[in-house]
Design an enzyme around this catalytic site. Structure first.
Site, short mmCIF file in Angstrom:
data_model
loop_
_atom_site.label_atom_id
_atom_site.label_comp_id
_atom_site.label_asym_id
_atom_site.label_seq_id
_atom_site.Cartn_x
_atom_site.Cartn_y
_atom_site.Cartn_z
N TYR A 105 0.79 -1.23 0.00
CA TYR A 105 0.00 0.00 0.00
C TYR A 105 0.81 1.28 0.00
O TYR A 105 0.28 2.34 -0.29
CB TYR A 105 -0.95 0.01 1.21
N LEU A 106 2.07 1.18 0.40
CA LEU A 106 2.87 2.39 0.51
C LEU A 106 3.70 2.56 -0.74
O LEU A 106 4.54 1.71 -1.06
CB LEU A 106 3.77 2.31 1.74
#
Length: 584
Positions: A542-543
DNA sequence: CAACGGACTTAGGATTAAGAAC
DNA sequence: GTTCTTAATCCTAAGTCCGTTG
């Protein structure tokens, strides 16, 4: 039955929302690298649907055949030794080796196993073996425990040899040629047979997952490539050449009848490009998000029930990350709680049966709408009964090209990381302190995303060890402080150069020890905070890695401190393009 | 237009390798 | 070195999303 796992972002942190700023460019397709390092990420773009022009590989590596138990290892039924047929014995070993696992205490697991095991037995065996309670697998279990122990005490040379064999296997089966590049494959081995281990209270746990045979496997490769050879005496189910998909081989597994694929490793160019594309889509959302938010807020008052439901669902997706398969029993409404008005309490099992629990104060219209959606419904009814994931995503597509529910998660996670890094990092900090800040920023995201882990069985012990170290260090600090005081008195009395240098030395020693103590206690804090939080999922999925890489460059933190070797390979695309001024 | 299936991503636990302590 | 701990990697289940189908 599934609750889409969107209810994630914690209320406190959703307030950390970003000031709107124009989305930055650099979309895949119109690519440019900020720092030209090689051509790997710069080759011209294919049509999106087409994944490759050339694909060549060796096919999957099959799990080794079953090795029957040695004569000394016996299965007992009703206290009497019993020699099993090879097929029945193999399945018995699947159970026997799991004897110390909690699964074997579960009724469903035992029942499913026994049922499937009996199917593998000969008629005679089936005649005798009628109750799992009378089965004694302890010798089988001990055999595998001993075998594992024996592996541990191998000599250096033997271990080296095993390592080389694994490496040879990796070299032979673990790579493919994709459009002229040698690319690493992710899972080139077929899954070995065994007992299915579902998560939560899965109704199929314990069922026999049967051995994958070449006859089950579909091969996907380019027509003009060297077609992989099936193992001697066997044939592939099918060989096809479909360049609109990424998989190299596929088979249908025997439990859920779903398809398993052999795919590329995340470090491959193709996977890297997809990840990049994902983050670019999320970055694009920045430019639309304000508009989208005002629209769904307006829609809370829509005349149409479907539009209202969609607007509230969208609000959850955005603010909390969740969703349209939420049921009445998952939610409780509190007019007032924790000193706030209009509090929604969520409690349900999400993906992998991980519990999501949260109490969130929401805007009044949201609260009123929820009351309305839940009125006169049974606990098992859907809150958003007029809504499906398909209709919701269709609406999202109209708001922004490529927008789905998932994009909000990526967007909010990456934005939160960037914000948290900005808030927590101080340029004058030590590298260690900066890394702690990074971990905390990462942890904020993991908490938002509800990424949990079971507390490890050794947690208490290792925490204890750390505390002991801290205690020892504290004593050293106290001692150093006493010595410093002594040296100071000494210097006052003597006033000479020698006593001054002693004083300086003591001062430095105390400083060093205090620093070490600070670092240890910070580690303890970090460990405690990380007790039930798993950082890796958000870090990997997600990052946007460019945020982390830019941060490393800006604050002179070696990127190896943030990403392991494998992670650096996975994010090679980002390392090649992110400068210190990258903004998500 | 619900449900189903295929493809691909996301997920935490299990296993193994590396590192620290002895 | 050997052993114990911690970190990294592997594994595969379980999601999402999209296209098809009946």
């Amino acid at each position: 039955m599934r609750v889409v796992r969107l209810l994630r972002l914690r209320a406190a942190l959703t307030l950390l929302r970003e000031v709107p700023r124009p989305a930055s460019r650099g979309v895949p397709g119109s690519r440019r690298t900020q720092k030209g390092s090689g051509t790997r990420w710069e080759e011209e773009k294919r049509e999106d649907r087409v994944k490759w022009r050339q694909l060549e590989h060796k096919g999957p590596y099959f799990a080794p055949p079953y090795e029957p138990l040695p004569d000394g290892v016996c299965f007992f039924y009703d206290g009497k030794p019993m020699r099993l047929s090879v097929k029945a014995e193999e399945v018995a070993t699947f159970y026997g080796r799991m004897l110390d696992h909690e699964y074997t205490t579960k009724e469903v697991f035992r029942k499913n196993f026994f049922n499937d095991w009996r199917k593998e037995m000969t008629v005679e065996e089936r005649e005798v073996i009628k109750s799992l309670d009378k089965c004694d697998f302890t010798e089988i279990h001990r055999y595998f425990v001993d075998k594992a122990a024996a592996r541990k005490v191998l000599t250096r040379e033997e271990k080296q040899k095993l390592k080389e064999e694994a490496e040879n296997l990796q070299q032979e089966f673990g790579y493919c040629i994709l459009d002229g590049h040698r690319e690493k494959i992710g899972n080139f081995k077929t899954e070995p047979p065994g007992l299915f281990r579902g998560r939560g209270d899965h109704p199929k746990m314990g069922m026999l997952k049967r051995r994958v045979m070449p006859e089950d496997v579909v091969i996907n490769c380019s027509r003009d490539s060297k077609i992989p050879k099936p193992p001697a005496g066997h044939q592939w189910k099918e060989v096809r050449s479909d360049n609109t998909v990424m998989w190299l081989a596929a088979w249908t597994e025997s439990i859920q009848n779903s398809i398993k694929y052999v795919m590329l490793n995340p470090c491959s160019k193709l996977k890297g490009e997809k990840a990049w594309q994902k983050f670019e889509t999320a970055r694009r959302l920045r430019g639309f998000v304000d508009e989208i938010r005002s629209q769904y807020q307006a829609d809370w008052k829509s005349q149409e029930m479907k539009t209202r439901q969609r607007a509230v669902a969208l609000y959850f997706i955005d603010k909390l990350a969740g969703c349209c398969s939420l049921r009445v029993e998952h939610v409780q409404l509190h007019p007032e709680a924790d000193g706030c008005q209009h509090v929604v309490e969520f409690d349900f099992l999400g993906k992998d049966s991980i519990r999501y629990y949260n109490r969130v104060p929401v805007e009044k219209p949201v609260y009123k709408n929820l009351q309305l959606f839940m009125k006169n419904k049974d606990p098992q009814d859907d809150i958003f009964d007029r809504l499906t994931t398909t209709s919701l995503n269709k609406h999202l597509h109209e708001l922004m090209d490529g927008l789905t529910a998932k994009v909000f998660r990526t967007y909010n996670a990456s934005v939160t990381l960037q914000e948290q890094l900005r808030a927590l990092t101080r340029a004058e900090d030590s590298i260690a302190a900066k890394i702690l800040s990074y971990n905390r920023a990462n942890r904020a995201v993991a908490i938002l995303c509800n990424h949990q882990r079971a507390t490890s069985s050794t947690f208490e012990k290792s925490m204890q060890n750390l505390q002991t170290k801290i205690q020892v260090k504290k004593e050293q600090v106290a001692e150093a402080r006493a010595e410093l005081r002594k040296a100071r008195a000494e210097h006052k009395a003597q006033g000479d150069g020698k006593s001054r240098s002693v004083l300086e030395k003591k001062r430095r020693l105390l400083e060093k020890l205090q620093e070490q103590l600070a670092w240890l206690s910070v580690q303890a804090t970090d460990k405690e905070e990380n007790k039930q939080v798993a950082l890796s999922t958000s870090k990997l999925n997600y990052l946007d890695p460019r945020i982390s890489i830019a941060w490393c460059k800006r604050f002179r933190v070696p990127v190896e401190k943030i990403y392991s070797k494998t992670q650096r390979e996975r994010f090679a695309w980002a390392l090649a393009m992110a400068g210190e001024d990258f903004e998500f």
